[in-house]
Write a protein that holds these residues in place. Sequence first.
Motif, PDB file in Angstrom:
ATOM      1  N   UNK A  13       0.837  -1.201   0.000  1.00 42.31           N
ATOM      2  CA  UNK A  13       0.000   0.000   0.000  1.00 42.31           C
ATOM      3  C   UNK A  13       0.873   1.254   0.000  1.00 42.31           C
ATOM      4  N   UNK A  14       1.902   1.252   0.846  1.00 36.85           N
ATOM      5  CA  UNK A  14       2.800   2.412   0.937  1.00 36.85           C
ATOM      6  C   UNK A  14       3.533   2.636  -0.383  1.00 36.85           C
ATOM      7  N   UNK A  15       3.974   1.546  -1.010  1.00 35.59           N
ATOM      8  CA  UNK A  15       4.666   1.659  -2.295  1.00 35.59           C
ATOM      9  C   UNK A  15       3.723   2.167  -3.386  1.00 35.59           C
ATOM     10  N   UNK A  16       2.514   1.603  -3.434  1.00 35.65           N
ATOM     11  CA  UNK A  16       1.541   1.985  -4.462  1.00 35.65           C
ATOM     12  C   UNK A  16       1.192   3.467  -4.395  1.00 35.65           C
ATOM     13  N   UNK A  17       1.023   3.976  -3.172  1.00 38.44           N
ATOM     14  CA  UNK A  17       0.562   5.361  -2.997  1.00 38.44           C
ATOM     15  C   UNK A  17       1.690   6.346  -2.665  1.00 38.44           C
ATOM     16  N   UNK A  18       2.925   5.881  -2.657  1.00 40.30           N
ATOM     17  CA  UNK A  18       4.055   6.769  -2.397  1.00 40.30           C
ATOM     18  C   UNK A  18       4.005   7.420  -1.026  1.00 40.30           C
ATOM     19  N   UNK A  58      -1.448   5.028   6.560  1.00 41.59           N
ATOM     20  CA  UNK A  58      -1.902   4.113   5.504  1.00 41.59           C
ATOM     21  C   UNK A  58      -2.992   3.153   5.959  1.00 41.59           C
ATOM     22  N   UNK A  59      -3.352   3.179   7.260  1.00 41.17           N
ATOM     23  CA  UNK A  59      -4.532   2.435   7.698  1.00 41.17           C
ATOM     24  C   UNK A  59      -4.291   1.094   8.367  1.00 41.17           C
ATOM     25  N   UNK A  60      -3.105   0.861   8.882  1.00 39.40           N
ATOM     26  CA  UNK A  60      -2.835  -0.411   9.536  1.00 39.40           C
ATOM     27  C   UNK A  60      -3.716  -0.640  10.758  1.00 39.40           C
ATOM     28  N   UNK A  61      -3.744   0.333  11.676  1.00 36.69           N
ATOM     29  CA  UNK A  61      -4.586   0.201  12.859  1.00 36.69           C
ATOM     30  C   UNK A  61      -6.068   0.280  12.478  1.00 36.69           C
ATOM     31  N   UNK A  62      -6.385   1.079  11.481  1.00 39.39           N
ATOM     32  CA  UNK A  62      -7.765   1.186  10.989  1.00 39.39           C
ATOM     33  C   UNK A  62      -8.294  -0.188  10.601  1.00 39.39           C
ATOM     34  N   UNK A  63      -7.489  -0.925   9.853  1.00 42.77           N
ATOM     35  CA  UNK A  63      -7.883  -2.274   9.434  1.00 42.77           C
ATOM     36  C   UNK A  63      -8.007  -3.212  10.627  1.00 42.77           C
ATOM     37  N   UNK A  64      -7.119  -3.049  11.602  1.00 41.11           N
ATOM     38  CA  UNK A  64      -7.215  -3.857  12.812  1.00 41.11           C
ATOM     39  C   UNK A  64      -8.505  -3.597  13.564  1.00 41.11           C
ATOM     40  N   UNK A  82      -2.610  10.239   2.295  1.00 41.53           N
ATOM     41  CA  UNK A  82      -3.091   8.946   2.797  1.00 41.53           C
ATOM     42  C   UNK A  82      -4.541   8.654   2.401  1.00 41.53           C
ATOM     43  N   UNK A  83      -5.251   9.644   1.894  1.00 46.65           N
ATOM     44  CA  UNK A  83      -6.682   9.479   1.647  1.00 46.65           C
ATOM     45  C   UNK A  83      -7.014   8.380   0.638  1.00 46.65           C
ATOM     46  N   UNK A  84      -6.277   8.237  -0.479  1.00 47.00           N
ATOM     47  CA  UNK A  84      -6.610   7.146  -1.410  1.00 47.00           C
ATOM     48  C   UNK A  84      -6.480   5.760  -0.770  1.00 47.00           C
ATOM     49  N   UNK A  85      -5.450   5.547   0.039  1.00 44.24           N
ATOM     50  CA  UNK A  85      -5.278   4.255   0.707  1.00 44.24           C
ATOM     51  C   UNK A  85      -6.424   4.004   1.682  1.00 44.24           C
ATOM     52  N   UNK A  86      -6.831   5.049   2.410  1.00 41.79           N
ATOM     53  CA  UNK A  86      -7.933   4.903   3.361  1.00 41.79           C
ATOM     54  C   UNK A  86      -9.261   4.679   2.625  1.00 41.79           C
TER      55      UNK A  86
END
Length: 280
Positions: A13-18, A58-64, A82-86
């Motif tokens: 995710x971090x790589x895709x969205x820079x 990037x939403x790691x805790x969000x997903x948790x 970070x908005x596109x990843x979220x």
Amino acid sequence: MSGIDALPPLRDVITTHGLSAKKSLGQNFLLDLNLTAKIARQAGDLSGSDVLEVGPGPGGLTRGLLAEGARKVLAVEKDARCLPALAEIAAAYPGRLEVINADALSLDPLAHLTPPIRIVANLPYNVGTELLVRWLTPPEWPPVWSSLTLMFQREVAERIVARPGSKAYGRLAILAQWRCEARIVMQLPPEAFTPPPKVSSSVVHLTALETPKFEADQKVLERVVAAAFNQRRKMLRAALKGLAPDIEDRLLAAGLKPTARAEEIPLEGFCALARELKRS
């Protein structure tokens, strides 16, 4: 696919969205989804609660939080990158994630949340303590939130749970422990993060009490504690002399030794002095 949902691993995710972490925003990303799910579990049963998360990145805790069953997550993110990843997470959990691009210090999230409310966050280092103090000092108590599960630098976490007689004991300990049960529930080393910070981190869980442990006026207590710890090397009779002309008598009436120092005084003692000063 990651271990907790059908979304990609966070490194992808971090790589895709820079999404390189920005030091100016206090960002250190936690990429291990097993760890973020474990943090989410420290908040207790989330199935009947709305959750406020500050600084999701990037939403790691969000997903948790979502994987652990949070009824709804309100994620407040200042970094628009970070908005596109979220948004991808929101699409994977329809109707359960709302993302607001805002500074948490200037946002009132209550219009977006329904009680019971829990606050769970890997707080940006540069605003963590200020947000905690705000959450601990609302106009009315009990607060709108039932618990706080927050990650801090270990030094800050130790100040929150510190006991009298320790160097870490101070204003933050009094503020947190007066109206909450506070404990450290997880420790995380620097290498758990990207980029690794220079310090270790700890997760603190605070449960709001219905009423404070000891009776005291909040403003008077804050004034007493601030004066005492601003000059913590001085005896109380010197550090607090600006609060009352007869401060020695007030200290004795509250059951405190005028020659004691701030770090020796338990929470109950500060509350007793606050009541005495309020009465006078």
